[in-house]
Design a protein around this motif. Structure first.
Motif, PDB file in Angstrom:
ATOM      1  N   TYR A   1      51.757  44.018  49.020  1.00  0.00           N
ATOM      2  CA  TYR A   1      52.135  44.543  50.331  1.00  0.00           C
ATOM      3  C   TYR A   1      50.944  44.928  51.213  1.00  0.00           C
ATOM      4  N   THR A   2      49.721  44.797  50.694  1.00  0.00           N
ATOM      5  CA  THR A   2      48.547  45.163  51.494  1.00  0.00           C
ATOM      6  C   THR A   2      47.618  43.983  51.750  1.00  0.00           C
ATOM      7  N   THR A   3      47.977  42.805  51.292  1.00  0.00           N
ATOM      8  CA  THR A   3      47.140  41.617  51.507  1.00  0.00           C
ATOM      9  C   THR A   3      47.988  40.497  52.099  1.00  0.00           C
ATOM     10  N   LYS A   4      47.317  39.485  52.627  1.00  0.00           N
ATOM     11  CA  LYS A   4      48.023  38.432  53.364  1.00  0.00           C
ATOM     12  C   LYS A   4      47.765  37.027  52.835  1.00  0.00           C
ATOM     13  N   THR A   5      46.944  36.883  51.797  1.00  0.00           N
ATOM     14  CA  THR A   5      46.660  35.559  51.236  1.00  0.00           C
ATOM     15  C   THR A   5      46.862  35.593  49.728  1.00  0.00           C
ATOM     16  N   PRO A   6      47.181  34.450  49.117  1.00  0.00           N
ATOM     17  CA  PRO A   6      47.344  34.447  47.659  1.00  0.00           C
ATOM     18  C   PRO A   6      46.070  34.828  46.928  1.00  0.00           C
ATOM     19  N   GLU A   7      44.900  34.419  47.472  1.00  0.00           N
ATOM     20  CA  GLU A   7      43.637  34.770  46.828  1.00  0.00           C
ATOM     21  C   GLU A   7      43.450  36.286  46.786  1.00  0.00           C
ATOM     22  N   ALA A   8      43.766  36.944  47.912  1.00  0.00           N
ATOM     23  CA  ALA A   8      43.605  38.400  47.983  1.00  0.00           C
ATOM     24  C   ALA A   8      44.603  39.116  47.081  1.00  0.00           C
ATOM     25  N   MET A   9      45.860  38.653  47.072  1.00  0.00           N
ATOM     26  CA  MET A   9      46.871  39.262  46.207  1.00  0.00           C
ATOM     27  C   MET A   9      46.451  39.201  44.747  1.00  0.00           C
ATOM     28  N   LEU A  10      46.006  38.031  44.319  1.00  0.00           N
ATOM     29  CA  LEU A  10      45.600  37.839  42.932  1.00  0.00           C
ATOM     30  C   LEU A  10      44.328  38.622  42.622  1.00  0.00           C
ATOM     31  N   GLY A  11      43.353  38.544  43.525  1.00  0.00           N
ATOM     32  CA  GLY A  11      42.068  39.184  43.292  1.00  0.00           C
ATOM     33  C   GLY A  11      42.174  40.696  43.191  1.00  0.00           C
ATOM     34  N   TRP A  12      42.903  41.331  44.129  1.00  0.00           N
ATOM     35  CA  TRP A  12      43.028  42.780  44.104  1.00  0.00           C
ATOM     36  C   TRP A  12      43.901  43.260  42.954  1.00  0.00           C
ATOM     37  N   THR A  13      44.845  42.431  42.531  1.00  0.00           N
ATOM     38  CA  THR A  13      45.592  42.758  41.306  1.00  0.00           C
ATOM     39  C   THR A  13      44.644  42.812  40.120  1.00  0.00           C
ATOM     40  N   GLY A  14      43.768  41.824  40.021  1.00  0.00           N
ATOM     41  CA  GLY A  14      42.787  41.808  38.939  1.00  0.00           C
ATOM     42  C   GLY A  14      41.831  42.984  38.992  1.00  0.00           C
ATOM     43  N   VAL A  15      41.361  43.323  40.194  1.00  0.00           N
ATOM     44  CA  VAL A  15      40.458  44.473  40.354  1.00  0.00           C
ATOM     45  C   VAL A  15      41.134  45.759  39.882  1.00  0.00           C
ATOM     46  N   GLY A  16      42.396  45.931  40.252  1.00  0.00           N
ATOM     47  CA  GLY A  16      43.142  47.112  39.814  1.00  0.00           C
ATOM     48  C   GLY A  16      43.275  47.177  38.313  1.00  0.00           C
ATOM     49  N   TRP A  17      43.565  46.039  37.684  1.00  0.00           N
ATOM     50  CA  TRP A  17      43.681  45.998  36.222  1.00  0.00           C
ATOM     51  C   TRP A  17      42.356  46.328  35.544  1.00  0.00           C
ATOM     52  N   VAL A  18      41.270  45.778  36.074  1.00  0.00           N
ATOM     53  CA  VAL A  18      39.948  46.045  35.497  1.00  0.00           C
ATOM     54  C   VAL A  18      39.627  47.533  35.584  1.00  0.00           C
ATOM     55  N   PHE A  19      39.884  48.126  36.744  1.00  0.00           N
ATOM     56  CA  PHE A  19      39.566  49.543  36.945  1.00  0.00           C
ATOM     57  C   PHE A  19      40.394  50.428  36.014  1.00  0.00           C
ATOM     58  N   THR A  20      41.708  50.229  36.015  1.00  0.00           N
ATOM     59  CA  THR A  20      42.580  51.086  35.210  1.00  0.00           C
ATOM     60  C   THR A  20      42.350  50.865  33.712  1.00  0.00           C
ATOM     61  N   GLY A  21      42.364  49.597  33.299  1.00  0.00           N
ATOM     62  CA  GLY A  21      42.157  49.305  31.888  1.00  0.00           C
ATOM     63  C   GLY A  21      40.795  49.769  31.404  1.00  0.00           C
ATOM     64  N   GLY A  22      39.758  49.571  32.232  1.00  0.00           N
ATOM     65  CA  GLY A  22      38.418  49.995  31.854  1.00  0.00           C
ATOM     66  C   GLY A  22      38.299  51.502  31.734  1.00  0.00           C
ATOM     67  N   CYS A  23      38.915  52.241  32.666  1.00  0.00           N
ATOM     68  CA  CYS A  23      38.874  53.709  32.620  1.00  0.00           C
ATOM     69  C   CYS A  23      39.599  54.249  31.390  1.00  0.00           C
TER      70      CYS A  23
END
Length: 416
Positions: free
Chosen positions: A164-186
């Motif tokens: 709901y905060t991005t407008k391209t498939p690349e951004a949707m996928l990329g920011w999903t991955g960034v969120g997973w890395v941050f949460t899982g890593g923490c």
């Protein structure tokens, strides 16, 4: 046990609802092609990770549950062994995909112009690895509240926020991955790593690897079974057609996830029961799981088949491709057998060291390959591979039920 099942079930329902919201947002914001690309990439991630995990997603909680009451250092050693294996495979995958993005795009999407998806897919894979090893650790210790909290943040909330905060498939996928890395890593660095004791032993690494490598063909075979229909359609009829098939299979996966809590809770519980020679527990919960799953999944199947179009319009909006309805109807024919398999496979993995699920999955995959090559149905581009998928899942569930019957009939709790 009942509390863990209830909490896990509610979590899976929330994950299901959020998954529906994600695809709705993707359909409304990305258009036909963008939606198809997003759905195909999410299916690709689900297709590849089980192979890269080398069965450790099952091995880690099983061996932790079996050993934690006897030897904490050995329990931690099993976790370290599984973590080491998964980290190596994901690192190699990420390195290759980013070094050769055009080749990766050609293999995954049949078109090198999608090479810009290499980085987002890699980020998602690393993030999902961190999520999975943390989840496996908590699951092995039967800390289902922590498991479910991690699941809610990573699999429910983060993809919705990205959608709901991005407008391209690349951004949707990329920011999903960034969120997973941050949460899982923490979670791993702050909650799990400080509690680990002892060192990684060769024996525990070998046990996890031997157990896991027998599950790898099962994970890869099942991922192939769910990934090939979309891939074959994308190669023969284009990315949009492949995306429709991928979306239909994602719905089937969501349906199966409703029954995931049974397996998620039962694997560590059953492993502990085996260690304590509690055969009554195993027999009781196999029967309850099969009966409950059969009744509920058949109800879901009937509702969807009779109201597929209004359900999909309510879900995706009025901008609905006509072929999407027929495709999802075909896929959902397999909802009952797939749900039974999801509810039963963890008990089988807990009972057998030998990869019985692997044998069953490879039988189903073999049937799929035979049907795909022999069936020539021309009135719908998606019918042939999806019909083969449905038939294969019925065979898989038949083999699974026969295995469960063997466990109950023999009433044994020793490892095989």
């Amino acid at each position: 046990m009942k509390k863990d099942l209830f909490i896990t079930f509610l979590t899976q329902v929330l994950v299901l609802i959020c998954g529906l919201l994600v695809y709705r947002a993707a359909n409304q914001q990305l258009g036909y092609e963008g939606f198809a690309i997003y759905a195909l990439c999410r299916r690709t991630n689900s297709f590849l990770f089980p192979a890269l995990a080398v069965g450790c997603s099952v091995a880690i909680p099983r061996y932790i549950a079996f050993s934690r009451t006897k030897n904490k250092q050995m329990s931690d050693s099993y976790f370290k062994g599984g973590m080491f294996i998964v980290s190596i495979t994901v690192f190699i995958f990420t390195l290759i995909v980013n070094m050769f993005p055009e080749v990766a795009a050609k293999l995954l999407f049949s078109n090198s112009k999608y090479s810009n998806l290499a980085a987002p897919i890699s980020m998602m894979m690393v993030g999902y690895m961190l999520h999975s090893i943390s989840y496996a650790y908590y699951r092995g210790h039967t800390r289902m509240v922590a498991c479910n909290l991690l699941q809610i943040i990573n699999i429910a909330i983060i993809p919705v926020v990205a959608a709901y905060t991005t407008k391209t498939p690349e951004a949707m996928l990329g920011w999903t991955g960034v969120g997973w890395v941050f949460t899982g890593g923490c979670v791993f660095a702050m909650s799990i790593l400080p509690k680990l004791t002892g060192s990684l032993s060769c024996m525990s690494l070998k046990e996890v690897f031997v157990f896991g490598i027998q599950r790898m063909p099962s994970d890869f075979g099942f991922a192939t079974l769910f990934g090939l229909p979309a891939t074959l359609t994308a190669h023969s009829a284009g990315v949009i057609a492949g995306g429709h098939v991928a979306f239909g299979i994602s719905l089937l996966n969501m349906c199966g996830s409703v029954f995931g809590p049974i397996g998620l809770v039962l694997l560590p519980r059953a492993s502990a029961a085996i260690a304590c020679n509690d055969s009554a527990f195993i027999n009781k919960y196999i029967k309850l799981a099969l009966i409950g799953t059969s009744v509920l999944s058949f109800t879901i199947f009937l509702i969807f088949e009779f109201a597929a179009e209004p359900i999909l319009k309510l879900y995706l909006g009025s901008n609905l491709s006509p072929s999407l309805v027929s495709t999802t109807r075909i896929v959902m024919l397999a909802s009952v057998p797939y749900s039974i398999y999801v509810a039963s496979r963890s008990m089988i993995d807990a009972f057998f060291v030998i990869g019985i699920n692997t044998i069953n999955v490879l039988l189903a995959l073999g049937l799929f390959m035979i049907l795909v090559n022999c069936t020539k149905l021309e009135f719908n581009y998606a019918v042939s591979p999806l019909s083969a998928l449905v038939a294969s899942l019925f065979l898989l569930t038949t083999a699974t039920l026969m295995t469960c019957y063997y466990i109950v009939r023999n009433n044994k709790t020793n490892f095989h």
